[in-house]
Design a protein around this motif. Structure first.
Motif, PDB file in Angstrom:
ATOM      1  N   ARG A 904     -37.024   9.247 -31.337  1.00  0.00           N
ATOM      2  CA  ARG A 904     -35.772   9.903 -30.970  1.00  0.00           C
ATOM      3  C   ARG A 904     -34.656   8.868 -30.866  1.00  0.00           C
ATOM      4  NH1 ARG A 904     -37.541  12.373 -25.306  1.00  0.00           N
ATOM      5  NH2 ARG A 904     -38.304  13.873 -26.822  1.00  0.00           N
ATOM      6  N   THR A 905     -33.440   9.345 -31.067  1.00  0.00           N
ATOM      7  CA  THR A 905     -32.305   8.430 -31.113  1.00  0.00           C
ATOM      8  C   THR A 905     -32.118   7.698 -29.792  1.00  0.00           C
ATOM      9  OG1 THR A 905     -31.285   9.934 -32.689  1.00  0.00           O
ATOM     10  CG2 THR A 905     -29.851   8.312 -31.656  1.00  0.00           C
ATOM     11  N   ARG A 906     -32.542   8.307 -28.708  1.00  0.00           N
ATOM     12  CA  ARG A 906     -32.372   7.691 -27.408  1.00  0.00           C
ATOM     13  C   ARG A 906     -33.167   6.383 -27.292  1.00  0.00           C
ATOM     14  NH1 ARG A 906     -33.947  12.255 -23.909  1.00  0.00           N
ATOM     15  NH2 ARG A 906     -32.366  13.440 -25.010  1.00  0.00           N
ATOM     16  N   GLN A 907     -34.178   6.277 -28.100  1.00  0.00           N
ATOM     17  CA  GLN A 907     -35.008   5.074 -28.077  1.00  0.00           C
ATOM     18  C   GLN A 907     -34.362   3.981 -28.933  1.00  0.00           C
ATOM     19  OE1 GLN A 907     -38.096   4.091 -26.545  1.00  0.00           O
ATOM     20  NE2 GLN A 907     -37.174   2.219 -27.364  1.00  0.00           N
ATOM     21  N   PRO A 908     -33.895   2.894 -28.322  1.00  0.00           N
ATOM     22  CA  PRO A 908     -33.272   1.841 -29.133  1.00  0.00           C
ATOM     23  C   PRO A 908     -34.275   1.211 -30.081  1.00  0.00           C
ATOM     24  CG  PRO A 908     -32.925   1.472 -26.764  1.00  0.00           C
ATOM     25  CD  PRO A 908     -33.940   2.555 -26.904  1.00  0.00           C
ATOM     26  N   LEU A 909     -33.797   0.806 -31.233  1.00  0.00           N
ATOM     27  CA  LEU A 909     -34.631   0.087 -32.203  1.00  0.00           C
ATOM     28  C   LEU A 909     -34.056  -1.305 -32.390  1.00  0.00           C
ATOM     29  CD1 LEU A 909     -35.174   2.862 -34.892  1.00  0.00           C
ATOM     30  CD2 LEU A 909     -36.657   2.252 -32.964  1.00  0.00           C
ATOM     31  N   ALA A 910     -34.927  -2.194 -32.823  1.00  0.00           N
ATOM     32  CA  ALA A 910     -34.508  -3.596 -32.930  1.00  0.00           C
ATOM     33  C   ALA A 910     -33.508  -3.816 -34.056  1.00  0.00           C
ATOM     34  CB  ALA A 910     -35.730  -4.490 -33.138  1.00  0.00           C
ATOM     35  N   ARG A 911     -33.799  -3.256 -35.221  1.00  0.00           N
ATOM     36  CA  ARG A 911     -32.885  -3.530 -36.328  1.00  0.00           C
ATOM     37  C   ARG A 911     -33.045  -2.528 -37.443  1.00  0.00           C
ATOM     38  NH1 ARG A 911     -36.781  -7.051 -36.227  1.00  0.00           N
ATOM     39  NH2 ARG A 911     -35.610  -8.530 -34.967  1.00  0.00           N
ATOM     40  N   LEU A 912     -32.044  -2.486 -38.281  1.00  0.00           N
ATOM     41  CA  LEU A 912     -32.189  -1.764 -39.535  1.00  0.00           C
ATOM     42  C   LEU A 912     -31.606  -2.620 -40.639  1.00  0.00           C
ATOM     43  CD1 LEU A 912     -29.362  -0.390 -40.744  1.00  0.00           C
ATOM     44  CD2 LEU A 912     -29.669   1.122 -38.817  1.00  0.00           C
ATOM     45  N   TRP A 913     -32.140  -2.386 -41.831  1.00  0.00           N
ATOM     46  CA  TRP A 913     -31.617  -3.092 -42.998  1.00  0.00           C
ATOM     47  C   TRP A 913     -30.853  -2.096 -43.853  1.00  0.00           C
ATOM     48  CZ3 TRP A 913     -36.636  -3.652 -41.200  1.00  0.00           C
ATOM     49  CH2 TRP A 913     -37.015  -4.935 -40.770  1.00  0.00           C
ATOM     50  N   ILE A 914     -29.797  -2.562 -44.385  1.00  0.00           N
ATOM     51  CA  ILE A 914     -29.001  -1.652 -45.216  1.00  0.00           C
ATOM     52  C   ILE A 914     -28.550  -2.385 -46.473  1.00  0.00           C
ATOM     53  CG2 ILE A 914     -26.894  -2.200 -43.928  1.00  0.00           C
ATOM     54  CD1 ILE A 914     -26.010   0.713 -44.456  1.00  0.00           C
ATOM     55  N   ALA A 915     -28.722  -1.739 -47.596  1.00  0.00           N
ATOM     56  CA  ALA A 915     -28.272  -2.319 -48.869  1.00  0.00           C
ATOM     57  C   ALA A 915     -27.063  -1.541 -49.353  1.00  0.00           C
ATOM     58  CB  ALA A 915     -29.391  -2.248 -49.904  1.00  0.00           C
ATOM     59  N   LEU A 916     -25.974  -2.251 -49.569  1.00  0.00           N
ATOM     60  CA  LEU A 916     -24.736  -1.621 -50.030  1.00  0.00           C
ATOM     61  C   LEU A 916     -24.300  -2.315 -51.303  1.00  0.00           C
ATOM     62  CD1 LEU A 916     -22.979  -1.749 -46.566  1.00  0.00           C
ATOM     63  CD2 LEU A 916     -23.665   0.352 -47.688  1.00  0.00           C
ATOM     64  N   PRO A 917     -24.948  -2.058 -52.381  1.00  0.00           N
ATOM     65  CA  PRO A 917     -24.645  -2.829 -53.584  1.00  0.00           C
ATOM     66  C   PRO A 917     -23.190  -2.654 -54.003  1.00  0.00           C
ATOM     67  CG  PRO A 917     -26.304  -1.107 -53.989  1.00  0.00           C
ATOM     68  CD  PRO A 917     -25.918  -1.009 -52.576  1.00  0.00           C
ATOM     69  N   GLY A 918     -22.532  -3.774 -54.180  1.00  0.00           N
ATOM     70  CA  GLY A 918     -21.186  -3.752 -54.748  1.00  0.00           C
ATOM     71  C   GLY A 918     -20.108  -3.230 -53.833  1.00  0.00           C
ATOM     72  N   VAL A 919     -20.396  -3.031 -52.566  1.00  0.00           N
ATOM     73  CA  VAL A 919     -19.369  -2.506 -51.680  1.00  0.00           C
ATOM     74  C   VAL A 919     -18.699  -3.654 -50.940  1.00  0.00           C
ATOM     75  CG1 VAL A 919     -18.911  -1.083 -49.667  1.00  0.00           C
ATOM     76  CG2 VAL A 919     -20.574  -0.345 -51.377  1.00  0.00           C
ATOM     77  N   ALA A 920     -17.387  -3.701 -51.027  1.00  0.00           N
ATOM     78  CA  ALA A 920     -16.652  -4.721 -50.280  1.00  0.00           C
ATOM     79  C   ALA A 920     -15.442  -4.073 -49.651  1.00  0.00           C
ATOM     80  CB  ALA A 920     -16.205  -5.846 -51.214  1.00  0.00           C
ATOM     81  N   HIS A 921     -15.319  -4.208 -48.354  1.00  0.00           N
ATOM     82  CA  HIS A 921     -14.142  -3.662 -47.688  1.00  0.00           C
ATOM     83  C   HIS A 921     -13.923  -4.482 -46.425  1.00  0.00           C
ATOM     84  CE1 HIS A 921     -11.499  -0.908 -45.505  1.00  0.00           C
ATOM     85  NE2 HIS A 921     -11.188  -0.439 -46.689  1.00  0.00           N
ATOM     86  N   PRO A 922     -12.683  -4.791 -46.106  1.00  0.00           N
ATOM     87  CA  PRO A 922     -12.424  -5.642 -44.940  1.00  0.00           C
ATOM     88  C   PRO A 922     -12.973  -5.055 -43.640  1.00  0.00           C
ATOM     89  CG  PRO A 922     -10.365  -4.857 -45.975  1.00  0.00           C
ATOM     90  CD  PRO A 922     -11.473  -4.519 -46.895  1.00  0.00           C
ATOM     91  N   ASP A 923     -13.117  -3.734 -43.590  1.00  0.00           N
ATOM     92  CA  ASP A 923     -13.578  -3.125 -42.354  1.00  0.00           C
ATOM     93  C   ASP A 923     -15.084  -2.919 -42.315  1.00  0.00           C
ATOM     94  OD1 ASP A 923     -11.106  -2.748 -40.945  1.00  0.00           O
ATOM     95  OD2 ASP A 923     -10.583  -1.330 -42.526  1.00  0.00           O
ATOM     96  N   LEU A 924     -15.777  -3.453 -43.317  1.00  0.00           N
ATOM     97  CA  LEU A 924     -17.185  -3.125 -43.432  1.00  0.00           C
ATOM     98  C   LEU A 924     -17.999  -3.544 -42.219  1.00  0.00           C
ATOM     99  CD1 LEU A 924     -18.816  -1.619 -45.425  1.00  0.00           C
ATOM    100  CD2 LEU A 924     -19.435  -3.762 -46.539  1.00  0.00           C
ATOM    101  N   ASP A 925     -17.729  -4.739 -41.729  1.00  0.00           N
ATOM    102  CA  ASP A 925     -18.502  -5.208 -40.581  1.00  0.00           C
ATOM    103  C   ASP A 925     -18.316  -4.290 -39.379  1.00  0.00           C
ATOM    104  OD1 ASP A 925     -19.594  -7.228 -41.971  1.00  0.00           O
ATOM    105  OD2 ASP A 925     -18.146  -8.748 -41.304  1.00  0.00           O
TER     106      ASP A 925
END
Length: 1127
Positions: A904-925
């Motif tokens: 469930r979302t209430r349970q924090p998770l350590a990390r996730l990986w995300i692949a965004l090929p070719g996406v660049a935007h100053p606000d991405l972070d």
RNA sequence: GGGGGAGUAGCUCAGCGGUUAGAGCAGGCGUCUUAUACACGCCACGUCGAAGGUUCGAAUCCUUCCUCCCCUACCA
């Protein structure tokens, strides 16, 4: 400071408050003043029949009218705002008759035409007032008359039409005789709605008819027409729209004994026994075969192909001949002894010689029904008439206007045709002419107004000729041909009009091509007095072009019309001198087809005659809209015909048609079916904004199913918006936040540059929304505008607000909090303006609080603001919208993954990986942080190469390879599904023994089961499903926090109430301990204690990973904590 | 009678040659949330009206039939 807002608004009560506010502040008058002199947008209202209260189906069309007028007003355009009432005609007469208990025209004449017409006028005023009130309730902004004044005028008319009275007009008081004041309604000096019974309207129709006559297009026709015996009037082809209904009639087979063949008889079939009284011939198909049959002692002739259906019992065929051989046989008619028949036959037909019943040839005769021998009564049927005319047969017309047999028809004289079937059959039986009777169900025309089955009756009526139909395509017509045919001229006008939906264009052209001449006369009382003067002395006729001409040419009776409107009976008294022979000639008694009244409106209401400059400015209308079923032959047609005759140009540029409103069960609304909803009931129970939202979202070319469930659905959608607004106001009040002046000046990108990306994102979406909705409304596409708005409200609520909720309730970063308030305020204030044309009440309520109540220097009504698109345009940032869209999709993917993994979302998770090929935007972070926060993950790791996280699939592109591979396809597809393929170095793919080129396949990635999900853009997300003890403990703390929040609600605490909290954590105490401060902060706990729960506190239990936990709380003593309350 | 359209999940409808037929609503289960109103996720083997045919492949094209709707008509 904003006024407090409840999350459960009483929309109906609020609408009444807004109506009062508009009235008090004269908001509509201010809007008109504000736009006066602006660019013109000309809307022409199709008149609503002022004969009953308006229904929810009217509210649909009126919503469209109001939406587009308000929208164009927001663009600063000047408009006329004139509503119209349709006043004259059978609609009103039938109801007045009913009120008086009348059943025939004789009742009216005995009552007095003057009194009857006055009652019709009064009825119109009654319901004009009523519909005005209802329209105002709908929020429909028009230049309305005061309904009380209309009712006063009605009562004055009832008391004494000749008395003087005064009405307040826009240019000052107007005094006149009451009857004339009624006739001047809608004119510039009185303002308000136009009424089609007005003097100006009637006078201009006279002008139109005179113009038709001048061109030789007006004529008197002698024909058998469909006739309503109850109403005593002919029914024109234009009115037949809804007139057909199934009906059971007697299917009667009779014998016509042959004079020269003793013992033999023709067998003839009819469904209208009464017409046998007027039989003059029996028609056979010259090409059909006819047989002589014996049945017992009888010998009959009938069509060979009809013996099975027509004969009862066994028979023997004696002879077989062509129909042409029967032609000329004489027979004895069924009613030869009647004086009228004898007289008619003695006088003979066209030649004048005495006539006998005879068999004639007619190529229309068929064998599908009946006996193949058709009974012909030229005075009782349209096709019979045509045949009789061509053969020169005598014509017997048995019925008077009321459908009663006239003298000369023996035992039937004085009898109503509707009760004649039985005596006719009895008569036939008595004379041995009866063969068979059995009921037949067929489509039969009925009176559109009263439902009475029509009869065909020989009458004189007046027509406007539509001109010839040429047997060549339109583009091959010569100029001369078009000039000689009104129908083609109208078609040319139709070509220049934009028809929405587009099939309207085809339908109108089809109607024009096939229509008959326009029957404009009605033998009735309440309506336009046809200005036709038919000279009995010399046979010529004349058409008077207006009241002035009538005055000038009157030779007697003018003094009786003076002081009265040009209605019956006063106008009937005037006689003019015949231009041809000088004899005094009176008006024909007929009144006009009511569509003349509505068709002249583009001229009469725009002051074509009295103020040509004004007319030039407003004609043609930019826009008209009505429900299209039926109007192609009625209002649309009459406007087009009249404008073509008078100007040969289109009276409107765009026509927007919409379909039909039904009950929620898909059937027409019908009181006895329980699916009907009255307008007033709907308005006061669901609220008119809810209705308007339903109408706005409906696809105009689909029928709308209107009902309470649909209303609930629409209401829910509006409540989402309302809840965003309520949230905003609630927290702004808590925080003491008020908008500054910059809130109403167009914000610039640099002003908002420092705000978080989601703030800039929602503002960009808002700017896009304003532009899109403007485009949709400008193109008369309201449903698409509404659905765009719907989408915006959804993302405002479920994405922007959901993500930013905490920013509004946390004082730790005041600058960020203010940015959030400013952004949401601007968004709501802008959204309200975009929505204002559709939902005038809800938006006004919000505008009053968001803008007016806090003293911002802005218009005092949302409806006085300008369309916001231009001032918002600079805030658009498509790149940011794309990047945010990606983040939204990533969140969806993570939710799916968590759900699959049982985390469930209430349970924090350590990390996730995300692949965004070719996406660049100053606000991405920043957006990645938004994702982390939304899905409760500590760390988001961006990766470039997703290859280890996914597996590849190949999808052969069937449309490309299908033809080439043929039968090999199933094997190829199976291999692709199974993953049995190899990607070669050049990018081609080998599978199932076939090599496909790179452009013949699509390479896809899909998640390895249980780890990640790929999206279409190559977006890939993976979550770390491993839980540490610390993560579990934090999740447990969140679980406890949730339980406390629920408990607060159960205990009925206010949002800002502070509490004392007690937790019995048991063995979990150590692990959860470090997170309890955060729990305390979130739940506004002043104190947190452990151990046994105190008695008297609200208590609850909650399951966490470390076991069962109990919580308890109570409201903290006021003043126990110095810190200011914050949500 | 003629012309046109439509029959697809419980309801309203989308898809109109591409192999695993979709959406919204209703219903079920779950999640999220002091905006308590929502929203989100999951759940649909439905003879795609029936029967034939064309095709490697048909809800989709063709034929016939059935049912409903609209337009249109002077049929006895």
């Amino acid at each position: 400071m904003f006024a407090p807002v409840t999350s459960k608004p009483d929309l109906v009560a609020q609408e009444h408050e807004i109506l009062a506010l508009w009235r008090e502040r004269r908001t509509f008058a201010r809007l008109r003043a504000q736009n006066a002199g602006g660019p013109r947008w000309s809307f022409l209202d199709g008149p609503i029949t002022a004969n009953n209260p308006m229904g929810v189906h009217h509210a649909w069309g009126r919503t469209y009218k109001d939406v587009f007028q308000r929208f164009h007003a927001m663009r600063g355009e000047d408009q006329r705002w004139q509503n119209g009432f349709d006043c004259q005609g059978l609609w009103v007469e039938v109801n007045v008759e009913r009120d008086l208990g009348f059943t025939s025209k004789r009742d009216i004449e005995e009552h007095g035409i003057a009194e009857f017409v006055r009652l019709c006028k009064q009825r119109v005023l009654t319901f004009a007032a009523r519909q005005t009130e209802q329209s105002i309730r709908l929020g429909y902004w028009m230049d309305w008359n005061d309904p009380d004044e209309l009712l006063r005028l009605r009562d004055l008319l009832g008391a004494d039409p000749a008395a003087e009275a005064t009405l307040a007009g826009p240019r000052g008081p107007v005094t006149d005789r009451v009857e004339m004041l009624v006739g001047r309604l809608g004119m510039p000096e009185l303002g308000g709605s136009y009424f089609t019974f007005s003097n100006e309207n009637n006078d201009l129709i006279w002008g139109f008819l005179a113009e038709c006559h001048r061109r030789g297009w007006l004529y008197k026709g002698h024909d058998t027409m469909p006739w309503c015996a109850r109403c005593g009037t002919g029914i024109s082809q234009h009115e037949m729209t809804e007139g057909y209904a199934d009906r059971t009639d007697p299917g009667l087979t009779v014998r016509f004994p042959l004079l020269d063949r003793p013992g033999e008889a023709l067998l003839v079939w009819t469904t209208t026994p009464w017409t046998l009284t007027s039989n003059v011939a029996a028609a056979v198909g010259p090409g059909l075969r006819y047989v002589k049959v014996r049945q017992g002692d009888s010998i009959f002739w009938l069509g060979r192909g009809t013996v099975q259906q027509a004969l009862v019992g066994p028979f023997e065929i004696l002879d077989d001949r062509a129909g042409s051989e029967l032609v000329g046989w004489r027979y004895r008619g069924p009613f030869d002894e009647l004086p009228a028949v004898r007289a008619g036959f003695a006088a003979g037909g066209a030649g004048g010689a005495p006539y006998e019943h005879v068999v004639v040839a007619w190529d229309q005769v068929g064998e599908d029904e009946g006996t193949g021998i058709v009974h012909i009564a030229p005075g009782c049927g349209a096709e019979d008439f045509a045949l009789g005319k061509s053969l020169g047969l005598p014509m017997l017309a048995p019925l008077d206007e009321g459908g009663t047999f006239i003298d000369g028809f023996g035992f039937l004289a004085g009898r109503d045709v509707r009760d004649s079937a039985e005596p006719v059959v009895e008569h036939l039986k008595h004379h041995g002419l009866f063969y068979r009777l059995e009921p037949i169900v067929h489509r039969y025309p009925h009176c559109w107004r009263c439902g009475t089955p029509l009869v065909f009756r020989l009458v004189d009526e007046w027509f406007v000729s539509m001109g010839p139909v040429y047997d060549v395509p339109r583009d091959q017509l010569t100029r001369q041909q078009v000039d000689a045919s009104l129908r083609y001229q109208i078609m040319e006008v139709v070509d220049g009009i934009r028809w929405l939906p587009s099939f309207g264009y085809e339908r109108e052209l089809d109607w024009l091509l096939n229509m008959h001449d326009w029957m404009i006369s009605k033998k009735r009382y309440w309506g336009l007095a046809l200005p036709i003067y038919d000279c009995a002395a010399c046979g010529s006729f004349d058409v008077v072009s207006g009241r002035e001409e009538l005055r000038a040419r009157a030779v007697e009776g003018w003094e009786q019309l003076e002081g009265h409107t040009s209605h019956r009976p006063y106008v009937d008294a005037v006689r003019i001198a015949c231009r041809a022979c000088g004899a005094p000639v009176g008006r024909i008694p007929d009144v006009g087809n009511p569509w003349l009244d509505a068709g002249i409106v583009p001229f009469s209401t725009l002051h074509y005659r009295e103020d040509p400059a004004y007319w030039q400015e407003w004609f043609p209308a930019d826009f008209v809209t009505e429900s299209f079923p039926g109007q192609f032959r009625n209002w649309f047609y009459s406007m087009l015909a009249m404008s073509t005759v008078l100007r040969r140009e289109a009276p409107f540029r765009t026509i927007f048609g919409y379909a039909t409103l039904f009950g929620e069960d898909g059937r027409p609304m019908h009181k006895s079916w329980g699916n009907a909803i009255e307008f007033d009931e709907a308005a006061e129970r669901m609220g008119v904004d809810v209705m308007r939202w339903m109408y706005a979202k409906a696809r105009p070319d689909d029928n709308i199913l209107f009902g309470w469930h649909a209303a609930d659905e629409a209401r829910r959608e509006l409540l989402v918006l309302w809840n965003v607004y309520a949230f905003f106001v609630t927290y702004a009040r808590l925080a003491g936040w008020s908008p500054g002046v910059e809130a109403v000046s167009p914000p610039t990108p640099s002003q908002v540059a420092g705000r978080p990306p989601l703030d800039r994102w929602i503002l960009s979406r808002l700017a896009g929304l304003a532009a899109r909705v403007e485009d949709r409304l400008a193109n008369y596409d309201p449903d698409s505008a509404a659905s765009v708005i719907s989408g915006f409200i959804d993302e405002l609520s479920t994405w922007y607000l959901r993500r930013n909720r905490k920013r509004f309730s946390r004082p730790d970063d005041p600058a960020d909090r203010d940015a959030a308030f400013a952004t949401l305020h601007l968004t709501l204030a802008g959204l309200v303006r975009v929505l204002a044309p559709l939902l005038p009440f809800l938006t006004e309520a919000m505008h009053q609080n968001l803008v007016v109540a806090v003293g911002l220097p802005a218009p005092e009504s949302v409806h006085l603001t300008r369309w916001p698109a231009p001032e918002l345009a600079a805030l658009r940032d498509p790149a940011l919208e794309d990047a945010t869209g990606l983040a939204q999709r990533a969140v969806d993917l993570v939710r799916t993954l968590r759900s699959q993994a049982g985390l469930r979302t209430r349970q924090p998770l350590a990390r996730l990986w995300i692949a965004l090929p070719g996406v660049a935007h100053p606000d991405l972070d920043a957006l990645l942080e938004v994702i982390a926060d939304e899905v409760n993950v500590k760390d988001v790791v961006r990766i470039d190469d997703e290859s280890e996280l996914v597996e590849r699939r190949v999808k052969p592109l069937l449309p490309k390879i299908g033809r080439k591979l043929g039968g090999a396809i199933p094997a190829v597809m199976a291999a692709a599904r199974a993953g049995a393929f190899e990607i070669l170095a050049d990018g081609s793919v080998s599978l199932a023994g076939v090599v496909l080129a790179p452009d013949e396949v699509e390479l896809l990635v899909s998640p390895r089961p249980g780890t990640a999900v790929a999206h279409d853009d190559g977006l890939v997300v993976v979550i770390d499903t491993e839980l540490t003890d610390a993560l579990r403990a934090e999740g447990d703390a969140r679980e406890i926090q949730r339980a406390v929040q629920d408990l607060r609600r159960e205990a009925g605490l206010d949002l800002a109430d502070r509490i004392d909290l007690c937790l019995d954590l048991g063995p979990a105490a150590t692990a959860v301990g470090p997170y309890l401060d955060a729990v305390a902060t979130e739940t506004l706990a002043d104190s947190v204690t452990s151990g046994p729960l105190p008695a008297g506190w609200s208590q609850a239990g909650v399951k966490i990973s470390g076991g069962e936990v109990a919580v308890a709380l109570r409201r903290a003593a006021p003043g126990g904590q110095p810190e200011a309350a914050h949500g």
